[in-house]
Design a protein around this motif. Sequence first.
Motif, short mmCIF file in Angstrom:
data_model
loop_
_atom_site.label_atom_id
_atom_site.label_comp_id
_atom_site.label_asym_id
_atom_site.label_seq_id
_atom_site.Cartn_x
_atom_site.Cartn_y
_atom_site.Cartn_z
N SER A 29 -62.00 94.91 5.48
CA SER A 29 -62.36 94.85 6.90
C SER A 29 -63.19 93.61 7.19
CB SER A 29 -63.13 96.11 7.30
OG SER A 29 -62.36 97.28 7.09
N PHE A 32 -60.95 90.71 7.45
CA PHE A 32 -60.22 90.74 8.73
C PHE A 32 -61.05 90.14 9.85
CE2 PHE A 32 -59.46 93.07 12.72
CZ PHE A 32 -58.14 92.73 12.96
N PHE A 33 -62.32 90.54 9.93
CA PHE A 33 -63.18 90.03 10.99
C PHE A 33 -63.52 88.55 10.77
CE2 PHE A 33 -64.22 94.64 11.18
CZ PHE A 33 -63.72 94.87 12.45
N HIS A 36 -60.75 86.48 12.27
CA HIS A 36 -60.84 86.41 13.73
C HIS A 36 -61.99 85.52 14.20
CE1 HIS A 36 -57.95 89.69 13.73
NE2 HIS A 36 -57.87 89.61 15.04
N TYR A 70 -51.28 89.76 10.20
CA TYR A 70 -51.80 90.55 11.31
C TYR A 70 -51.31 89.93 12.61
CZ TYR A 70 -55.13 86.87 12.53
OH TYR A 70 -55.68 85.70 12.93
N PRO A 76 -57.06 95.53 18.94
CA PRO A 76 -57.78 95.17 17.71
C PRO A 76 -57.71 96.23 16.63
CG PRO A 76 -59.08 94.59 19.63
CD PRO A 76 -57.89 95.35 20.15
N SER A 79 -54.33 96.07 15.17
CA SER A 79 -54.25 94.86 14.37
C SER A 79 -54.97 95.04 13.05
CB SER A 79 -54.85 93.68 15.14
OG SER A 79 -54.77 92.50 14.39
N TRP A 80 -56.15 95.68 13.09
CA TRP A 80 -56.90 95.95 11.86
C TRP A 80 -56.12 96.87 10.94
CZ3 TRP A 80 -58.72 100.82 10.34
CH2 TRP A 80 -59.53 100.82 9.21
N TYR A 83 -53.38 94.96 9.33
CA TYR A 83 -53.89 94.07 8.29
C TYR A 83 -54.22 94.86 7.02
CZ TYR A 83 -56.86 90.61 5.98
OH TYR A 83 -57.40 89.75 5.06
#
Length: 335
Positions: A29, A32-33, A36, A70, A76, A79-80, A83
């Motif tokens: 996670s 992932f962030f 972005h 993603y 979001p 999308s998360w 991913y």
Amino acid sequence: MARRDVINTSIWAAKSIAIVFAELVFAISISFFLIHAMPGNPYQIILVGLLQRGIPYEQAKIMAAALAGYNPNVNPIVSWAGYMWSVFHGNLGYSLIYRAPVSKIIATAAPWTILLVAVSLTLAFATGYILGLYAASKTGVVDALINGSLSFFQSIPAYVLALILIIIFGVLLKIAPIAGAYSSNVTPGFTAKFILDVMRHLALPLLTYFLVIFPGWVFGTRSLAISITREDYVLVAKARSLPEKRITLTYIGKNALLPQLTALLYSYGLMFGSSIFIESTFAIPGLGYVLAIGSGSRDYLLTIGSFLVIIIAVILGNFIADVTYGLIDPRVRAV
């Protein structure tokens, strides 16, 4: 009593697996962030590149989402979840530098890092454990000489030590290659020629790794051995006039080995993170080298994918250490 032990073991195993899974989800996670939050969204970079190649916009969007792992144009949370699904299925995105899937690049690079870490760390542990016991059994000049010389090596940063070894053995003495994992004129394969060439090229990186981590194992074993020396059962053994060698190996050595073995399993994962400096210095195509290339070239998916694999290696190393320690010591399973 046996049934209670089985229940405790089952609960402990389930708890350990749940903790590892939660750590993996958290690490993925975070990656992932990070994707972005980085300037120059990887999805947009790939999308622009596909459009410049003449691919229709709608088709390019689908391809960019697949290559990036993603889709930022959807919710979001969705999308998360996409991913997470991609990462757990081995899709870490597409490298813009190598023009290949990140997972494929990492699969090619990981064996070099595993080889360097496994060999150097195992040798450092074995020799450090023996020398640590020896230092703990000695006093005066011998102990001071060991501590002083190892403290000197421990104070030298890894990259400085690598440069010193390159200058001495690669430039002045010319007895070892200073870059690469093998010669360009040698065909990779399980042949004696290739294996010997790899051993020559990895000699300096392995020596650098060894010298960096060896003092820590000596000091750790020495400290444990000295504390165990003050235990009652060791004092009783000395009072019974047992041979000094037997006391050192049986009473002190065995009790100092378990904590060091646990630390060894933790270290296998942690060593992946320190590979970036040494692999970059010697141009060894391992995870550290790939991570340095990706970060230096703003290849975000390659950088985050390599970093994520290193984090996963640390998590799995800790998990294996916990499981091993729990199997050896039943008291851990009862916690």
